[in-house]
Design an enzyme around this catalytic site. Structure first.
Site, PDB file in Angstrom:
ATOM      1  N   LYS A   1       1.015  -1.170  -0.002  1.00 28.99           N
ATOM      2  CA  LYS A   1       0.130  -0.092  -0.046  1.00 28.99           C
ATOM      3  C   LYS A   1       0.931   1.340  -0.047  1.00 28.99           C
ATOM      4  O   LYS A   1       1.939   1.286   0.818  1.00 28.99           O
ATOM      5  CB  LYS A   1      -1.006  -0.037   1.158  1.00 28.99           C
ATOM      6  CG  LYS A   1      -1.660   1.329   1.352  1.00 28.99           C
ATOM      7  CD  LYS A   1      -2.465   1.444   0.541  1.00 28.99           C
ATOM      8  CE  LYS A   1      -3.381   2.786   0.773  1.00 28.99           C
ATOM      9  NZ  LYS A   1      -4.181   3.302  -0.478  1.00 28.99           N
TER      10      LYS A   1
ATOM     11  N   ASN B   1       4.766   6.979  -6.277  1.00 30.88           N
ATOM     12  CA  ASN B   1       3.531   7.294  -6.656  1.00 30.88           C
ATOM     13  C   ASN B   1       3.390   8.635  -6.845  1.00 30.88           C
ATOM     14  O   ASN B   1       3.235   9.526  -5.764  1.00 30.88           O
ATOM     15  CB  ASN B   1       2.409   6.663  -5.524  1.00 30.88           C
ATOM     16  CG  ASN B   1       1.089   6.966  -5.851  1.00 30.88           C
ATOM     17  OD1 ASN B   1       0.696   7.529  -7.065  1.00 30.88           O
ATOM     18  ND2 ASN B   1       0.366   6.097  -5.159  1.00 30.88           N
TER      19      ASN B   1
ATOM     20  N   CYS C   1      -1.747  10.090  -6.704  1.00 32.55           N
ATOM     21  CA  CYS C   1      -2.866   9.809  -5.636  1.00 32.55           C
ATOM     22  C   CYS C   1      -3.937  11.055  -6.025  1.00 32.55           C
ATOM     23  O   CYS C   1      -3.533  12.078  -5.704  1.00 32.55           O
ATOM     24  CB  CYS C   1      -2.542   9.756  -4.284  1.00 32.55           C
ATOM     25  SG  CYS C   1      -3.936   9.599  -3.044  1.00 32.55           S
TER      26      CYS C   1
HETATM   27  C1  DHB Z   1      -4.928   6.476  -2.529  1.00 32.23           C
HETATM   28  C2  DHB Z   1      -5.584   6.367  -3.804  1.00 32.23           C
HETATM   29  C3  DHB Z   1      -4.732   6.327  -4.828  1.00 32.23           C
HETATM   30  O1  DHB Z   1      -5.116   6.138  -6.225  1.00 32.23           O
HETATM   31  C4  DHB Z   1      -3.264   6.374  -4.784  1.00 32.23           C
HETATM   32  O2  DHB Z   1      -2.589   6.254  -5.870  1.00 32.23           O
HETATM   33  C5  DHB Z   1      -2.636   6.488  -3.471  1.00 32.23           C
HETATM   34  C6  DHB Z   1      -3.609   6.536  -2.580  1.00 32.23           C
HETATM   35  C7  DHB Z   1      -5.784   6.573  -1.288  1.00 32.23           C
HETATM   36  O3  DHB Z   1      -6.817   7.139  -1.613  1.00 32.23           O
HETATM   37  O4  DHB Z   1      -5.549   5.883  -0.227  1.00 32.23           O
END
Ligand code: DHB
Length: 307
Positions: free
Chosen positions: A43, A123, A126
């Site tokens: 995650k 990332n 988000c």
């Molecule tokens: C979350 C959603 C995403 O698409 C991402 O790339 C990182 C985090 C989120 O809302 O937790």
């Protein structure tokens, strides 16, 4: 038959989870590790534990999903420790999503100084943090982030991108990415700030941001394929593409590879089906390859034909 390669990393098969899907807790990560996936990604994390947004924050629809999780995660120490303790012949991707450039640098310094030997997925996309733009939609900022990162970070790293929809944006982003020694580019993150509504109750289906959230699943497959294809044609050949978006079956997997993907991430369908999705899609993809007389992914990767 469906083994794959990203530079020096070999994966027994080309299937893995998408970050965010069943990869936050130790239990979820261990289920992925024990599954028939070729890899796993953790995650997206921040320096410290985050509770994330208010629930309901994830909703499944017939054709996909909408989420506004808000980066709930256990903090980098947990994911780094987990990936170091579980490094095996199944390479692990560590996803990081700092809320600022400084936070990303701090996390990468920790990883650099650790015995982590996997790959980092940085990332840049988000969509769910109120007031924080998606870095991948700010080209100058993306360039600045990558310059800072590669000024000191020497371990294998790739980036997760948001979807693009404009020819100029593909070209601009590719010319920035081509300046850096990236291992891979993951296309695509969810289509940000979509809105799904419940016709009966005349209301939104998730609580954060008045119902706006990232869209995944069948809705996004054509967008994902377009992004995989564009970046496959525009990027230096030593940058691998990881395809993500709308992969529900062997045919979807095949199409992503045809567009140029070396590795495939499964998000919405993994949430719906659990880790047995890897067995099913593995079998379906192999059956398609046998039917079409392909022995390996290299036989058809990127070989989409134009009319
Ligand atoms: C979350 C959603 C995403 O698409 C991402 O790339 C990182 C985090 C989120 O809302 O937790």
């Amino acid at each position: 038959m469906i083994s794959t390669q990203i530079k020096e990393f070999t994966f027994q098969n080309c299937l893995m989870n998408a970050s965010g899907a069943l990869c936050m807790t130790e239990k979820e990560l261990s289920a992925l590790l024990d599954s028939n996936s070729g890899s796993l990604v953790t995650k997206s994390c921040t320096m410290n534990y985050r509770e994330g947004n208010e629930s309901p924050r994830y909703f499944e629809t017939e054709l996909g999903s909408i989420n506004s999780m808000g980066l709930p995660n256990l903090g980098i120490e947990f994911y780094m420790k987990y990936s170091i303790e579980n490094q095996s012949e199944k390479p692990i991707f560590l996803s990081i999503a700092g809320l600022s450039l400084e936070e990303n640098i701090l996390m990468l310094e920790k990883i650099q100084d650790s015995s982590f030997i996997g790959l980092v997925e940085l990332n840049l996309s988000c969509p769910n943090i109120a007031g924080k733009p998606q870095t991948g939609y700010d080209f100058e900022r993306t360039n600045e982030v990558l310059e800072k990162v590669f000024s000191f970070y020497k371990k294998p790293l790739g980036v997760k991108l948001p979807p693009y929809f404009d020819e100029i944006h593909f070209n601009e982003m590719a010319s920035i990415l081509n300046k850096f020694p990236l291992y891979f580019v993951t296309c695509i993150n969810s289509v940000g700030n979509g809105l799904y509504i419940d016709f009966e109750t005349e209301s939104v289906v998730i609580k954060p941001k008045n119902g706006f959230g990232g869209i995944g699943g069948k809705y996004v497959k054509p967008v994902a394929l377009a992004n995989v294809r564009k970046f496959y044609t525009l990027l230096n050949k030593d940058i691998s593409i990881i395809g993500c978006g709308g992969i529900e079956n062997g045919q979807d997997a095949f199409e992503h590879i045809l567009c140029g993907a070396s590795m495939l991430q499964i998000g919405t369908q993994l949430m719906k089906e659990g880790v047995s999705v890897f067995d099913r899609i593995h079998t379906e993809l192999q059956d398609i390859m046998i039917h079409k007389n392909y022995n390996s992914i290299a036989d058809f990767k990127g070989k989409l034909m134009n009319l």
